[in-house]
Design an enzyme around this catalytic site. Structure first.
Site: not given
Ligand code: ACO
Length: 349
Positions: A114, A276, A306
């Site tokens: 991530c 993020h 995501n």
């Protein structure tokens, strides 16, 4: 003083949209559960055979390069962040070099999940500041949909992730108060297994002390990947969601404040925070904790899910395209994810 500036930015998401209700065809879940816990309404999935992590990266890179006013042949280094590469090896960087017919330049792959894009940006920033390179292509791209457990067993992970790519071209600038002001990178490997895909891998758990010379053909064939892994669904990502959540809400604000302090700035100075897109609840917590208004934060997890290493450049590109970021704005990029690793970048647009 030489700094790096983002000279061009691009994003790409596949055409195919998958809603929360679509996921109900495969698993026991609901639109209410997903929206309430994550904020996600839909995500995009790549074409199963025609699109890969690399091809999506190339789509985003093509736009970033055009916007920078250069050609692929002007790029002199590639940094590619992903957790789902086309091949176990080589990495996607060289595949971009080939696909875009670039010169025989360096290509580096970053494996920081991530926070991969912010790490990649930081690496590129150092090469620009030292004068080593003039045009660096930084890509974050993910094709999660190829490797998620779409049964009820994997629902806590599979509903969260989506596919897509974002890219930027970094160039040097001498302009005062413009470009990347600082980057801050961190890790804590003590929780590495909390959010991980263990197999295939060289970790000891599935190895035997038996001497290799005594292996039969079937055992040799299954050294790296075994039928047991497939039968036990051990080839899917594992996540302890609540544990990730607890750590993320601490480390996100911490690394943002660290970047502000390093530049004698405060949260009030931020024009746009690009967190993020892990989970809308995490972003909202961070926003509240820092006392930021809705105008100061860009979230788009609702539409894309995501997208791991692609989420920061996709959100940054979207905010830019929507006119939410203007010349001179203070932009903060921040990410947290598997490893754990977390990172921030503060830049003057
Ligand atoms: N649909 C319906 N029910 C579900 C689903 C689903 N998709 N997934 C899990 N459940 C069930 C569980 O089985 C469990 O049922 P039980 O109580 O009968 O056992 C119940 O919902 C609660 O499960 P939890 O895992 O405790 O759910 P939680 O409230 O923690 O939410 C979530 C899960 C959304 C993953 C949350 O923990 C979270 O957001 N964590 C942060 C992790 C994150 O953001 N990860 C993104 C990747 S990492 C990163 O980018 C930073």
């Amino acid at each position: 003083m030489t700094r790096s500036k983002i000279a061009g930015i691009g994003m790409y998401v596949p055409e195919h949209v998958v809603t929360n209700n679509d996921l109900k065809k495969y698993m026991d879940t609901s639109d209410e559960w997903i929206q309430e816990r994550t904020g996600i309404q839909e995500r995009h999935y790549a074409h199963r055979t025609k699109e890969t992590t690399t091809t999506m990266g190339v789509e985003a890179a093509t736009i970033a390069i055009q916007r920078a006013g250069i050609t692929p042949q002007d790029i002199d280094f590639i940094v590619f962040a992903t957790l789902c590469p086309d091949y176990y090896f080589p990495g996607c960087g060289v595949l971009v070099q080939r696909a875009m017919k670039m010169k025989e330049i360096g290509a580096l792959d970053v494996r920081n999940q991530c926070s991969g894009f912010v790490y990649a940006l930081s690496v590129a920033d150092q090469f620009i500041k030292t004068g080593m390179y003039k045009n660096i292509l930084v890509i974050g791209s993910e094709k999660h949909s190829f490797g998620l457990d779409f049964s009820t067993r994997g629902r806590n992970v599979s509903v969260i992730f989506g596919d897509g790519a974002g890219a930027v071209v970094l160039q040097p600038t001498e302009e005062a108060n413009r470009g990347i002001l600082s980057t801050h990178l961190h890790s804590d490997g003590s929780s590495a297994e909390i959010l991980a895909m263990y197999n295939p891998g060289t970790h000891a758990n599935h190895w035997t002390e038996k001497p290799l010379a005594t292996f039969d053909e079937a055992e040799i064939a299954q050294m790296f990947m075994s039928h047991k892994m497939i039968d036990n669904a051990e080839l899917f990502p594992y996540m302890d969601g609540p544990a990730v959540f607890k750590k993320a809400v601490v480390k996100f604000p911490e690394v943002i404040v660290e970047s502000l302090k390093a530049n004698n700035l405060t949260a009030k100075d931020i024009n746009m925070l690009i967190p993020h897109q892990a989970n809308l609840r995490i972003s909202q917590f961070v926003q509240q904790h820092l006392g930021l208004s809705d105008d100061q934060v860009h979230n788009n997890i609702q539409k894309y899910g995501n997208t791991t290493a692609a989420s920061v450049p996709i959100a940054l590109c979207e905010a830019y395209e929507q006119g939410r970021i203007k010349d001179g704005d203070l932009v903060c990029l921040a990410a947290f994810g598997s490893g754990f690793t977390w990172a921030s970048a503060l830049l003057r647009w």
